[in-house]
Design a protein around this motif. Structure first.
Motif, PDB file in Angstrom:
ATOM      1  N   HIS A 192      47.134  30.156  32.060  1.00  0.00           N
ATOM      2  CA  HIS A 192      47.094  29.476  33.352  1.00  0.00           C
ATOM      3  C   HIS A 192      45.924  28.494  33.402  1.00  0.00           C
ATOM      4  CE1 HIS A 192      47.836  29.019  37.640  1.00  0.00           C
ATOM      5  NE2 HIS A 192      46.527  29.066  37.799  1.00  0.00           N
TER       6      HIS A 192
ATOM      7  N   TYR B 200      59.410  29.215  39.243  1.00  0.00           N
ATOM      8  CA  TYR B 200      58.150  29.691  38.678  1.00  0.00           C
ATOM      9  C   TYR B 200      56.927  28.853  39.051  1.00  0.00           C
ATOM     10  CZ  TYR B 200      60.283  33.447  36.137  1.00  0.00           C
ATOM     11  OH  TYR B 200      60.925  34.604  35.830  1.00  0.00           O
TER      12      TYR B 200
ATOM     13  N   ARG C 206      50.421  36.307  37.946  1.00  0.00           N
ATOM     14  CA  ARG C 206      50.573  34.866  37.782  1.00  0.00           C
ATOM     15  C   ARG C 206      51.983  34.441  37.432  1.00  0.00           C
ATOM     16  NH1 ARG C 206      45.967  32.355  38.531  1.00  0.00           N
ATOM     17  NH2 ARG C 206      44.061  33.341  37.771  1.00  0.00           N
ATOM     18  N   PHE C 207      52.711  35.294  36.737  1.00  0.00           N
ATOM     19  CA  PHE C 207      54.023  34.854  36.276  1.00  0.00           C
ATOM     20  C   PHE C 207      55.152  35.341  37.184  1.00  0.00           C
ATOM     21  CE2 PHE C 207      52.454  38.464  33.872  1.00  0.00           C
ATOM     22  CZ  PHE C 207      53.391  39.433  34.184  1.00  0.00           C
TER      23      PHE C 207
ATOM     24  N   GLY D 271      25.700  39.273  37.012  1.00  0.00           N
ATOM     25  CA  GLY D 271      25.748  38.180  37.989  1.00  0.00           C
ATOM     26  C   GLY D 271      25.486  38.693  39.399  1.00  0.00           C
TER      27      GLY D 271
ATOM     28  N   CYS E 193      31.501  38.992  24.972  1.00  0.00           N
ATOM     29  CA  CYS E 193      32.887  38.722  24.616  1.00  0.00           C
ATOM     30  C   CYS E 193      33.297  37.288  24.903  1.00  0.00           C
ATOM     31  CB  CYS E 193      33.791  39.677  25.386  1.00  0.00           C
ATOM     32  SG  CYS E 193      33.389  39.745  27.142  1.00  0.00           S
ATOM     33  N   HIS E 194      32.357  36.448  25.344  1.00  0.00           N
ATOM     34  CA  HIS E 194      32.726  35.075  25.726  1.00  0.00           C
ATOM     35  C   HIS E 194      31.475  34.200  25.667  1.00  0.00           C
ATOM     36  CE1 HIS E 194      31.292  37.184  29.341  1.00  0.00           C
ATOM     37  NE2 HIS E 194      30.637  36.068  29.525  1.00  0.00           N
TER      38      HIS E 194
ATOM     39  N   HIS F 187      33.975  41.801  30.173  1.00  0.00           N
ATOM     40  CA  HIS F 187      33.098  40.890  30.894  1.00  0.00           C
ATOM     41  C   HIS F 187      32.748  41.407  32.284  1.00  0.00           C
ATOM     42  CE1 HIS F 187      36.733  39.107  32.669  1.00  0.00           C
ATOM     43  NE2 HIS F 187      35.959  38.571  33.559  1.00  0.00           N
TER      44      HIS F 187
ATOM     45  N   ILE G   7      30.391  35.378  42.733  1.00  0.00           N
ATOM     46  CA  ILE G   7      29.610  36.096  41.719  1.00  0.00           C
ATOM     47  C   ILE G   7      29.394  35.231  40.484  1.00  0.00           C
ATOM     48  CG2 ILE G   7      29.641  38.110  40.194  1.00  0.00           C
ATOM     49  CD1 ILE G   7      31.223  39.516  42.502  1.00  0.00           C
ATOM     50  N   LEU G   8      30.383  34.384  40.169  1.00  0.00           N
ATOM     51  CA  LEU G   8      30.217  33.520  39.009  1.00  0.00           C
ATOM     52  C   LEU G   8      29.569  32.188  39.394  1.00  0.00           C
ATOM     53  CD1 LEU G   8      33.556  34.254  37.153  1.00  0.00           C
ATOM     54  CD2 LEU G   8      31.269  34.987  36.518  1.00  0.00           C
TER      55      LEU G   8
ATOM     56  N   VAL H 157      22.247  37.769  41.962  1.00  0.00           N
ATOM     57  CA  VAL H 157      22.390  37.322  43.357  1.00  0.00           C
ATOM     58  C   VAL H 157      21.557  38.223  44.270  1.00  0.00           C
ATOM     59  CG1 VAL H 157      24.008  37.061  45.288  1.00  0.00           C
ATOM     60  CG2 VAL H 157      24.677  36.302  43.005  1.00  0.00           C
TER      61      VAL H 157
ATOM     62  N   LEU I  45      52.568  35.741  28.712  1.00  0.00           N
ATOM     63  CA  LEU I  45      52.771  36.681  29.829  1.00  0.00           C
ATOM     64  C   LEU I  45      51.769  37.820  29.781  1.00  0.00           C
ATOM     65  CD1 LEU I  45      56.619  37.205  30.278  1.00  0.00           C
ATOM     66  CD2 LEU I  45      55.102  35.546  31.336  1.00  0.00           C
TER      67      LEU I  45
ATOM     68  N   ARG J 278      56.059  29.497  32.695  1.00  0.00           N
ATOM     69  CA  ARG J 278      56.095  30.382  33.874  1.00  0.00           C
ATOM     70  C   ARG J 278      54.696  30.595  34.418  1.00  0.00           C
ATOM     71  NH1 ARG J 278      60.127  35.482  32.793  1.00  0.00           N
ATOM     72  NH2 ARG J 278      61.851  34.258  31.990  1.00  0.00           N
ATOM     73  N   VAL J 279      53.732  30.838  33.535  1.00  0.00           N
ATOM     74  CA  VAL J 279      52.375  31.094  34.036  1.00  0.00           C
ATOM     75  C   VAL J 279      51.651  29.800  34.371  1.00  0.00           C
ATOM     76  CG1 VAL J 279      52.075  33.323  32.919  1.00  0.00           C
ATOM     77  CG2 VAL J 279      51.305  31.280  31.743  1.00  0.00           C
TER      78      VAL J 279
ATOM     79  N   ALA K 241      37.579  33.193  32.426  1.00  0.00           N
ATOM     80  CA  ALA K 241      36.845  33.230  33.698  1.00  0.00           C
ATOM     81  C   ALA K 241      35.578  32.384  33.682  1.00  0.00           C
ATOM     82  CB  ALA K 241      36.486  34.678  34.035  1.00  0.00           C
ATOM     83  N   PHE K 242      35.158  31.937  32.493  1.00  0.00           N
ATOM     84  CA  PHE K 242      33.862  31.254  32.397  1.00  0.00           C
ATOM     85  C   PHE K 242      34.023  29.774  32.080  1.00  0.00           C
ATOM     86  CE2 PHE K 242      33.003  35.674  32.071  1.00  0.00           C
ATOM     87  CZ  PHE K 242      31.789  35.848  32.711  1.00  0.00           C
TER      88      PHE K 242
ATOM     89  N   CYS L  34      38.391  37.331  28.505  1.00  0.00           N
ATOM     90  CA  CYS L  34      37.180  36.936  29.240  1.00  0.00           C
ATOM     91  C   CYS L  34      36.893  35.437  29.284  1.00  0.00           C
ATOM     92  CB  CYS L  34      35.976  37.668  28.673  1.00  0.00           C
ATOM     93  SG  CYS L  34      36.293  39.418  28.440  1.00  0.00           S
TER      94      CYS L  34
ATOM     95  N   LEU M 258      36.304  36.296  43.917  1.00  0.00           N
ATOM     96  CA  LEU M 258      35.402  37.223  43.234  1.00  0.00           C
ATOM     97  C   LEU M 258      34.041  36.937  43.847  1.00  0.00           C
ATOM     98  CD1 LEU M 258      34.783  39.224  40.960  1.00  0.00           C
ATOM     99  CD2 LEU M 258      34.671  37.329  39.378  1.00  0.00           C
ATOM    100  N   ARG M 259      33.792  37.553  45.004  1.00  0.00           N
ATOM    101  CA  ARG M 259      32.532  37.219  45.667  1.00  0.00           C
ATOM    102  C   ARG M 259      31.926  38.402  46.394  1.00  0.00           C
ATOM    103  NH1 ARG M 259      35.888  33.558  49.171  1.00  0.00           N
ATOM    104  NH2 ARG M 259      36.596  34.981  50.801  1.00  0.00           N
ATOM    105  N   ILE M 260      30.606  38.253  46.610  1.00  0.00           N
ATOM    106  CA  ILE M 260      29.867  39.266  47.355  1.00  0.00           C
ATOM    107  C   ILE M 260      29.974  38.890  48.821  1.00  0.00           C
ATOM    108  CG2 ILE M 260      27.653  40.429  47.641  1.00  0.00           C
ATOM    109  CD1 ILE M 260      26.865  39.358  44.910  1.00  0.00           C
TER     110      ILE M 260
ATOM    111  N   ASP N 166      46.070  34.787  32.539  1.00  0.00           N
ATOM    112  CA  ASP N 166      44.926  34.033  33.067  1.00  0.00           C
ATOM    113  C   ASP N 166      44.546  32.896  32.124  1.00  0.00           C
ATOM    114  OD1 ASP N 166      44.702  35.628  35.325  1.00  0.00           O
ATOM    115  OD2 ASP N 166      43.487  37.107  34.271  1.00  0.00           O
TER     116      ASP N 166
ATOM    117  N   PRO O 212      53.173  25.964  35.099  1.00  0.00           N
ATOM    118  CA  PRO O 212      54.255  24.965  35.054  1.00  0.00           C
ATOM    119  C   PRO O 212      53.798  23.603  34.538  1.00  0.00           C
ATOM    120  CG  PRO O 212      54.303  26.161  37.132  1.00  0.00           C
ATOM    121  CD  PRO O 212      53.037  26.573  36.435  1.00  0.00           C
TER     122      PRO O 212
ATOM    123  N   LYS P 225      26.892  41.437  21.640  1.00  0.00           N
ATOM    124  CA  LYS P 225      27.887  42.326  22.250  1.00  0.00           C
ATOM    125  C   LYS P 225      28.822  41.562  23.196  1.00  0.00           C
ATOM    126  CE  LYS P 225      25.941  46.458  21.043  1.00  0.00           C
ATOM    127  NZ  LYS P 225      25.499  45.852  19.762  1.00  0.00           N
TER     128      LYS P 225
END
Lengths: 113, 214
Positions: free
Chosen positions: B154, A95, A85-86, A9, B90-91, A2, B8-9, A13, B147, B183-184, B125-126, B122, A105-107, B151, B186, B88
């Motif tokens: 989480h 934890y 994260r873990f 993206g 992925c999300h 991605h 960016i997103l 912008v 683990l 753990r990732v 993130a979206f 992916c 994640l920015r410009i 992401d 709680p 193509k």
């Protein structure tokens, strides 16, 4: 994979800002990326060159500023560095670390003409 | 030099916010189902639809790179389903989902399942505008998936551990898996089910009913 969408993206912008601020070319792009943003810097560089080809940012320099990850432990209330994260809290070993920085994640800025 | 300070997103997030307010106005509960390929997402979905279709208006958006196999399986249950082929990609993103909900003609107060592309990376993130991400993990995968793909676990509010009818035949360490997930994340809720035997599905339907009621 991605990283490709992320680069598209970025280009959107840039095109929008070019219209709004009246510049024709982008020579450099500064990004701020945290370690928890889910983005690989090297993959991003690779995709960026491909995506901006033939656009107003063709050949632009991509600079990546890495923002350190940081969080607050919900158990001991300390502000702690976070790499993944873990990761347990380095102070108390718990934890439950709430992320405060590192998902960016920015410009940040552009060099334009 | 010009300072712009833009996420960016941001564009995806704007579409997601529009979807979310549309869902809220119509009283629709939208869930974004995420998992690796082969976790039994579509089987869980077809079983859930069979059991729930008398209770709520249901609809499904299916995301896959290619084929309409999954949407065909859903339609065979009598529920409307729309297939998005990402090619193509992925999300799913919020823009695609916005188009899909326009053409689905959703009833008010319906339950919408958005089955994302089988990918634990992916889709995290979206934002699609969903009320909750639900991560589905099956016991035939490794117990350390939370683990390895932190992401996603989480970002999810609920983890459904599927195929638990197979536990006697596997070396899967259940307690360790639950510990890794917590753990990732709680705060993550965890349900253990088998879409095949039906074990644990009442708890899943209870989870849905509580959210449909609010």
């Amino acid at each position: 994979m991605h990283e490709m969408s992320i680069c598209e993206g970025i280009l959107q912008v840039l095109e929008k800002e070019a219209g709004r601020q009246g510049f024709q070319r982008v020579k450099g792009v500064w990004l701020e990326i945290g370690p928890l943003a889910g983005v690989e810097a090297e993959a991003l560089r690779f995709c960026f060159d491909a995506v901006v080809r033939g656009s107003l940012a063709e050949g632009a320099q991509l600079e990546i500023i890495e923002i350190p990850g940081q969080g607050v432990c919900l158990q001991c209330d300390q502000s702690v560095p976070v790499r993944q994260r873990f990761d347990p809290c380095p102070v108390c070993g718990g934890y439950g670390v709430r992320i405060t920085h590192g998902e960016e994640l920015r410009i940040k800025e552009l060099e334009v003409e | 030099m010009v300072q712009i300070e833009q996420d960016i997103l941001g564009k995806n997030d704007q579409y997601a916010a529009a979807n979310r307010s549309w869902f809220r106005a119509k009283g629709i509960l939208a869930l974004n189902l995420v998992s690796s390929p082969g976790s039994g997402k579509t089987s869980l979905l077809t079983r859930s639809i069979q059991d729930l279709k008398g209770r709520y208006p249901l609809a499904v958006i299916e995301g896959d790179q290619q084929t309409s196999h999954d949407a065909d399986r859903i339609r065979a249950t009598g529920v409307s389903a729309l297939q998005i082929n990402t090619g193509k990609g992925c999300h799913l993103d919020a823009h695609m989902v916005g188009h899909a909900i326009e053409s689905l003609g959703l009833a008010e107060k319906s339950l919408l399942f958005i089955e994302n592309v089988g990918n634990l990376v992916c889709p995290a993130a979206f934002d699609l505008g969903e009320a909750h991400k639900v991560a589905i993990l099956s016991v035939t995968e490794g117990e350390d998936k939370p683990l390895k793909y932190p992401d996603m676990f989480h970002a999810a509010d609920l983890m459904i551990l599927n195929k638990i009818d197979l536990l006697p035949y596997l070396d899967f360490d259940l307690a360790l898996c639950l510990d890794y997930a917590r753990r990732v994340n709680p705060g993550i809720e965890i349900l253990q089910v088998s879409a095949r035997s039906g074990e644990g599905l009442d708890a899943w339907y209870g989870w849905l009913a509580a959210r449909m009621a609010s």
